[in-house]
Design a protein around this motif. Structure first.
Motif, PDB file in Angstrom:
ATOM      1  N   LEU A 142       0.834  -1.204   0.000  1.00 50.89           N
ATOM      2  CA  LEU A 142       0.000   0.000   0.000  1.00 50.89           C
ATOM      3  C   LEU A 142       0.869   1.255   0.000  1.00 50.89           C
ATOM      4  O   LEU A 142       0.646   2.181  -0.777  1.00 50.89           O
ATOM      5  N   CYS A 143       1.876   1.244   0.881  1.00 52.55           N
ATOM      6  CA  CYS A 143       2.753   2.412   0.986  1.00 52.55           C
ATOM      7  C   CYS A 143       3.512   2.630  -0.314  1.00 52.55           C
ATOM      8  O   CYS A 143       3.596   3.753  -0.813  1.00 52.55           O
ATOM      9  N   ILE A 144       4.052   1.546  -0.851  1.00 49.57           N
ATOM     10  CA  ILE A 144       4.851   1.679  -2.066  1.00 49.57           C
ATOM     11  C   ILE A 144       3.999   2.258  -3.186  1.00 49.57           C
ATOM     12  O   ILE A 144       4.419   3.145  -3.923  1.00 49.57           O
ATOM     13  N   GLU A 145       2.778   1.766  -3.296  1.00 54.42           N
ATOM     14  CA  GLU A 145       1.900   2.278  -4.354  1.00 54.42           C
ATOM     15  C   GLU A 145       1.614   3.761  -4.156  1.00 54.42           C
ATOM     16  O   GLU A 145       1.579   4.538  -5.106  1.00 54.42           O
ATOM     17  N   LYS A 146       1.399   4.117  -2.899  1.00 57.48           N
ATOM     18  CA  LYS A 146       1.091   5.522  -2.609  1.00 57.48           C
ATOM     19  C   LYS A 146       2.307   6.398  -2.905  1.00 57.48           C
ATOM     20  O   LYS A 146       2.166   7.478  -3.479  1.00 57.48           O
ATOM     21  N   VAL A 147       3.469   5.917  -2.520  1.00 58.47           N
ATOM     22  CA  VAL A 147       4.687   6.681  -2.776  1.00 58.47           C
ATOM     23  C   VAL A 147       4.862   6.878  -4.280  1.00 58.47           C
ATOM     24  O   VAL A 147       5.162   7.976  -4.758  1.00 58.47           O
ATOM     25  N   ALA A 148       4.625   5.810  -5.031  1.00 52.76           N
ATOM     26  CA  ALA A 148       4.782   5.908  -6.478  1.00 52.76           C
ATOM     27  C   ALA A 148       3.790   6.911  -7.063  1.00 52.76           C
ATOM     28  O   ALA A 148       4.101   7.637  -7.998  1.00 52.76           O
ATOM     29  N   GLN A 149       2.608   6.954  -6.472  1.00 57.01           N
ATOM     30  CA  GLN A 149       1.599   7.912  -6.938  1.00 57.01           C
ATOM     31  C   GLN A 149       2.086   9.346  -6.783  1.00 57.01           C
ATOM     32  O   GLN A 149       1.787  10.209  -7.591  1.00 57.01           O
ATOM     33  N   HIS A 150       2.823   9.581  -5.703  1.00 58.63           N
ATOM     34  CA  HIS A 150       3.263  10.941  -5.415  1.00 58.63           C
ATOM     35  C   HIS A 150       4.723  11.139  -5.752  1.00 58.63           C
ATOM     36  O   HIS A 150       5.446  11.846  -5.071  1.00 58.63           O
ATOM     37  N   HIS A 151       5.153  10.483  -6.839  1.00 63.11           N
ATOM     38  CA  HIS A 151       6.577  10.489  -7.148  1.00 63.11           C
ATOM     39  C   HIS A 151       7.120  11.892  -7.386  1.00 63.11           C
ATOM     40  O   HIS A 151       8.261  12.181  -7.072  1.00 63.11           O
ATOM     41  N   GLN A 152       6.269  12.799  -7.907  1.00 66.09           N
ATOM     42  CA  GLN A 152       6.801  14.121  -8.255  1.00 66.09           C
ATOM     43  C   GLN A 152       7.108  14.957  -7.019  1.00 66.09           C
ATOM     44  O   GLN A 152       7.834  15.938  -7.106  1.00 66.09           O
ATOM     45  N   ASP A 153       6.551  14.570  -5.872  1.00 70.93           N
ATOM     46  CA  ASP A 153       6.799  15.358  -4.657  1.00 70.93           C
ATOM     47  C   ASP A 153       7.988  14.836  -3.853  1.00 70.93           C
ATOM     48  O   ASP A 153       8.298  15.354  -2.793  1.00 70.93           O
ATOM     49  N   LEU A 154       8.617  13.785  -4.353  1.00 73.69           N
ATOM     50  CA  LEU A 154       9.665  13.153  -3.558  1.00 73.69           C
ATOM     51  C   LEU A 154      11.015  13.839  -3.769  1.00 73.69           C
ATOM     52  O   LEU A 154      11.358  14.192  -4.892  1.00 73.69           O
ATOM     53  N   ASP A 155      11.746  14.015  -2.714  1.00 72.75           N
ATOM     54  CA  ASP A 155      13.098  14.521  -2.855  1.00 72.75           C
ATOM     55  C   ASP A 155      14.118  13.406  -2.732  1.00 72.75           C
ATOM     56  O   ASP A 155      15.063  13.307  -3.476  1.00 72.75           O
ATOM     57  N   GLU A 156      13.912  12.572  -1.731  1.00 73.53           N
ATOM     58  CA  GLU A 156      14.783  11.403  -1.612  1.00 73.53           C
ATOM     59  C   GLU A 156      14.052  10.320  -0.849  1.00 73.53           C
ATOM     60  O   GLU A 156      13.055  10.568  -0.181  1.00 73.53           O
ATOM     61  N   LEU A 157      14.559   9.113  -0.972  1.00 67.00           N
ATOM     62  CA  LEU A 157      13.862   7.991  -0.368  1.00 67.00           C
ATOM     63  C   LEU A 157      14.408   7.638   1.008  1.00 67.00           C
ATOM     64  O   LEU A 157      13.833   6.834   1.711  1.00 67.00           O
ATOM     65  N   GLY A 158      15.526   8.244   1.386  1.00 69.99           N
ATOM     66  CA  GLY A 158      16.087   7.900   2.686  1.00 69.99           C
ATOM     67  C   GLY A 158      16.715   6.523   2.668  1.00 69.99           C
ATOM     68  O   GLY A 158      17.122   6.022   1.628  1.00 69.99           O
ATOM     69  N   ASP A 159      16.779   5.919   3.842  1.00 69.88           N
ATOM     70  CA  ASP A 159      17.512   4.658   3.967  1.00 69.88           C
ATOM     71  C   ASP A 159      16.628   3.448   3.788  1.00 69.88           C
ATOM     72  O   ASP A 159      16.706   2.497   4.556  1.00 69.88           O
ATOM     73  N   LEU A 160      15.752   3.478   2.833  1.00 71.95           N
ATOM     74  CA  LEU A 160      14.887   2.314   2.641  1.00 71.95           C
ATOM     75  C   LEU A 160      15.729   1.098   2.284  1.00 71.95           C
ATOM     76  O   LEU A 160      16.746   1.222   1.616  1.00 71.95           O
ATOM     77  N   PRO A 161      15.283  -0.068   2.712  1.00 69.11           N
ATOM     78  CA  PRO A 161      16.026  -1.271   2.349  1.00 69.11           C
ATOM     79  C   PRO A 161      15.993  -1.518   0.839  1.00 69.11           C
ATOM     80  O   PRO A 161      15.064  -1.097   0.153  1.00 69.11           O
ATOM     81  N   GLN A 162      17.006  -2.207   0.378  1.00 69.51           N
ATOM     82  CA  GLN A 162      17.193  -2.349  -1.054  1.00 69.51           C
ATOM     83  C   GLN A 162      16.014  -2.989  -1.777  1.00 69.51           C
ATOM     84  O   GLN A 162      15.631  -2.540  -2.849  1.00 69.51           O
ATOM     85  N   ASP A 163      15.433  -4.013  -1.159  1.00 75.05           N
ATOM     86  CA  ASP A 163      14.352  -4.669  -1.890  1.00 75.05           C
ATOM     87  C   ASP A 163      13.136  -3.760  -2.017  1.00 75.05           C
ATOM     88  O   ASP A 163      12.414  -3.808  -3.011  1.00 75.05           O
ATOM     89  N   VAL A 164      12.923  -2.914  -1.010  1.00 78.05           N
ATOM     90  CA  VAL A 164      11.812  -1.967  -1.106  1.00 78.05           C
ATOM     91  C   VAL A 164      12.095  -0.944  -2.203  1.00 78.05           C
ATOM     92  O   VAL A 164      11.216  -0.604  -3.002  1.00 78.05           O
ATOM     93  N   VAL A 165      13.338  -0.479  -2.264  1.00 76.52           N
ATOM     94  CA  VAL A 165      13.714   0.472  -3.314  1.00 76.52           C
ATOM     95  C   VAL A 165      13.483  -0.150  -4.688  1.00 76.52           C
ATOM     96  O   VAL A 165      12.942   0.476  -5.605  1.00 76.52           O
ATOM     97  N   GLU A 166      13.864  -1.411  -4.821  1.00 73.90           N
ATOM     98  CA  GLU A 166      13.709  -2.058  -6.123  1.00 73.90           C
ATOM     99  C   GLU A 166      12.243  -2.237  -6.492  1.00 73.90           C
ATOM    100  O   GLU A 166      11.841  -2.061  -7.632  1.00 73.90           O
ATOM    101  N   ARG A 167      11.458  -2.578  -5.477  1.00 72.87           N
ATOM    102  CA  ARG A 167      10.020  -2.739  -5.713  1.00 72.87           C
ATOM    103  C   ARG A 167       9.426  -1.400  -6.169  1.00 72.87           C
ATOM    104  O   ARG A 167       8.605  -1.339  -7.076  1.00 72.87           O
ATOM    105  N   LEU A 168       9.872  -0.354  -5.520  1.00 74.03           N
ATOM    106  CA  LEU A 168       9.418   0.984  -5.882  1.00 74.03           C
ATOM    107  C   LEU A 168       9.832   1.299  -7.316  1.00 74.03           C
ATOM    108  O   LEU A 168       9.059   1.861  -8.097  1.00 74.03           O
ATOM    109  N   GLY A 169      11.048   0.913  -7.656  1.00 78.48           N
ATOM    110  CA  GLY A 169      11.531   1.114  -9.021  1.00 78.48           C
ATOM    111  C   GLY A 169      10.659   0.390 -10.026  1.00 78.48           C
ATOM    112  O   GLY A 169      10.351   0.925 -11.096  1.00 78.48           O
ATOM    113  N   GLU A 170      10.219  -0.807  -9.679  1.00 85.09           N
ATOM    114  CA  GLU A 170       9.347  -1.561 -10.578  1.00 85.09           C
ATOM    115  C   GLU A 170       8.054  -0.809 -10.837  1.00 85.09           C
ATOM    116  O   GLU A 170       7.567  -0.735 -11.963  1.00 85.09           O
TER     117      GLU A 170
END
Lengths: 556, 103
Positions: A142-170
């Motif tokens: 749910l969070c990943i989808e929401k984050v992706a929805q608001h991608h234009q407002d993001l400055d950085e992702l912080g220290d998210l774990p790698q697999d979460v970052v990759e999922r977000l990338g997908e």
């Protein structure tokens, strides 16, 4: 005072334009009455209309094409054309003002398009892909989808774990927002893997940025890297000191020379290489250089590289450390060369995937039987010469431990003049299938026997008899095996306790299946059934089988 | 006393800024990490006291997490569950928490 009377009177009295005006009022009136379903109280409406008409009577007639008129907005004089737009107050507009108005209207209209239809389609497509689960999505999803929805407002992702970052990338990829601006979110110095599933928007500077920032990473995967050029290749060769795994799809701007120099400089550390969709370069000579420089290669996958030919196969047979090999080559390759390949690299192989090598025959299987003893995954598809006996011999007394994944899809002979198929079964048939399951049944997880048309119902019943169990089998695809019927499906459900997914497209004898909990059943051919059926959570296998029995009896 | 507590219906989740949330055990156990914390066989303090303290999660995020846990429990066996609405500004923190809690 009837309305009809008024209308006629007005038409007689006024010009053509007025008449149109009246008509439109009449239409409006019709709509109104339709909407209200003639609930009465039409007196008020009549009065309104009358007021409307009387107001319009004193308006100037609209100018016809070719006449001159003053623009309603800018007051400039212009020639009226059939395309002149009507302004907000009903007057005509000159073409620049008209264009402005159209633009505004377009931007206003856009967000109105409803997404309901697309959503429904998406749900259906997810189901067919097997992405259905019971219960709520996980909070992470749910969070990943929401984050992706608001991608234009993001400055950085912080220290998210790698697999979460990759999922977000997908998800970014899927929404086509993996662009140079968003790429920086995914780059960190401490990453040991850079995976970008769609690089179509990325340009040479972006690749340079990737290799400069994530220079410690050992794995680089770029799909659709269509703008990956020689310069990026050179930069990667220079910067990516730790590179061991490279996956590059559709990198057509890289020349053979650039490939060769990369292999020469970085080849000895390279452990895995996966290339797909290379049309313009990467020929047999480059493969020869690859083999010469990358002797430590453990994993090699070459799919849809159009310039590769039989000689590449000969070269690959000299990679002694290879453990995973997946090949698909568009040009025809003699079976002798494949045998040579298997005898060269077969000993250590854990994966052997030969996609669409049509010339492969029984002698190849003999070679696999002789040389491979560590295979876990085997794929040989689309051969129309391998016989049932060949498969049987492969799996009889084979020193190889049970296979985990098997794909023998479309090993069959297709001949329009002989639609029932040849007398002697071509491809995986009764004996081959039985010996396969005897050999690998205890460890097998995925089984794909699409279009293996010669496996009979009796064999299916024998293999999935409800007595044996195949404890690990999770996914089965028996599409277009027309002999499989409802009883076979029942047998499969009973023999495979861990089954998750069963695909039966084109099995027309399969009907009235009751799907037990946790199993995804795709492709039931009866039109009135849903094409996907997810098991009812309350039913276990026994109950489902009971349900099927009653349904069959009812039908009979 | 401790033995009795283990069977209690409610457990307490505490945020790093001191907010306490009393949540039904069944809902709390939807999060893999909390389930393991509360499993008596692991013999953690959390299991004995029925109280989980999260040093990395603040009250606002933990409140959302609790909301999610109940939402997930409610829709346990349903198909085509409507997505829960999350405030976008909390998403990244919530994502970290979700990753930590394994839910």
């Amino acid at each position: 005072m009837t309305e009809q009377f008024q209308v006629i009177a007005v038409i007689k009295g006024k010009g053509k334009a007025e008449a149109e005006e009246v008509k439109s009022v009449k239409d409006k009136k019709k709509e109104k009455t339709k909407g209200k379903k003639r609930k009465g109280g039409s007196d008020d409406d009549d009065d309104e209309d009358w007021a409307d008409i009387s107001r319009n009577m004193y308006k100037k007639a609209k100018k016809l094409p070719g006449q001159l008129e003053n623009c309603e907005i800018c007051n400039k004089r212009f020639t009226v054309t059939p395309y002149s737009k009507t302004g907000p107050d009903g007057g005509l507009l000159c073409s620049p003002c008209g264009r402005e108005l159209a633009k505004d209207a377009a931007t206003e209209k856009k967000p109105k398009t409803s997404t309901a239809g697309r959503k429904r389609r998406k749900v259906e497509s997810d189901r067919l892909d097997g992405r259905v689960s019971i219960g709520a999505k996980s909070l992470q999803t749910l969070c990943i989808e929401k984050v992706a929805q608001h991608h234009q407002d993001l400055d950085e992702l912080g220290d998210l774990p790698q697999d979460v970052v990759e999922r977000l990338g997908e998800i970014f990829t899927k929404r086509r927002v993996m662009k140079p601006e968003t790429l920086k979110l995914f780059l960190r110095g401490d990453l040991d893997r850079v995976v970008i599933n769609d690089c179509a928007y990325l340009e040479i500077e972006d690749y340079e940025q990737i290799f400069a920032i994530a220079s410690k990473a050992d794995t680089f995967m770029f799909n659709n890297a269509c703008q990956f050029q020689n310069r990026a290749m050179e930069y990667m060769t220079e910067k990516a000191n730790n590179i061991r795994f490279l996956k590059l799809y559709a990198a057509n701007l890289v020349s053979d020379e650039a490939w060769c120099s990369f292999f020469v400089q970085r080849g000895k550390d390279l452990e895995a290489l996966k290339l797909q969709w290379l049309d313009a370069s990467f020929d047999d000579e480059t493969v020869r250089q690859l083999v010469e420089s990358c002797q430590n290669l453990k994993r090699l996958k070459l799919y849809r590289c159009r310039r590769l030919g039989p000689e590449a196969i000969d070269a690959i047979s000299c990679l002694p450390r290879l453990e995973h090999l997946s090949l698909q080559i568009s040009q025809p390759v003699d079976c002798e060369r494949l045998i040579n390949l298997v005898s060269g690299v077969g000993e250590n192989l854990r994966t052997l995937s030969l996609l669409r090598f049509e010339e492969a025959d029984d002698t190849l299987l003999e070679a696999i039987h002789k040389h491979c003893s560590n295979l876990a995954k085997l794929r040989i598809t689309d051969s129309d010469t391998i016989t049932d006996v060949g498969f049987m011999n492969l799996f009889s007394d084979w020193s190889n431990p049970p296979l985990v994944q098997v794909d023998f899809s479309s090993t069959r002979d297709v001949d329009n003049s002989n639609p029932d198929g040849p007398e002697v079964p071509v491809g995986l048939a009764d004996e081959g299938f039985k010996s396969l399951m005897t050999h690998s049944g205890e460890k097998l997880e995925k089984l794909n026997i699409v279009s293996c048309r010669h496996i009979t119902t009796a064999t299916f019943m024998d293999v999935f008899d409800g007595q044996k169990t195949y404890p690990e089998l999770r996914e089965i695809d028996i599409s277009f095996c027309n002999t499989a019927d409802t009883v076979v499906i029942a047998g499969i459900l009973k023999t495979c306790p861990k089954l998750e997914k069963l695909v039966v497209f084109g099995c027309f004898n399969v009907e009235s299946v009751v799907v037990p909990a946790g199993i995804l059943f795709i492709g039931a051919p009866k039109a009135q059934d849903a094409i996907e059926q997810l098991g009812n959570s309350a039913l276990n296998v026994e109950q489902a089988l009971g349900g099927m029995l009653t349904m069959i009896q009812a039908n009979a | 006393m401790a033995e009795e507590n283990q069977q209690s219906d409610y457990v307490t989740l505490v945020s790093n800024d001191g907010f306490e949330f009393k949540v039904q055990r069944s809902a709390a156990c939807i999060a893999g990490a909390i389930k393991k914390m509360l499993d008596p066989s692991n013999n953690f303090v959390e299991a004995r006291e029925n109280r989980c303290h999260f040093e990395s999660i603040n009250g606002i995020v933990l409140e959302k997490v609790c909301e999610y846990l109940y939402y997930a429990e409610k829709h346990k066996d349903a198909k085509d569950v409507p997505d829960m609405d999350l405030p976008p500004e909390l998403c990244l923190e919530l994502l970290m928490a979700a990753d930590f809690l394994n839910c």
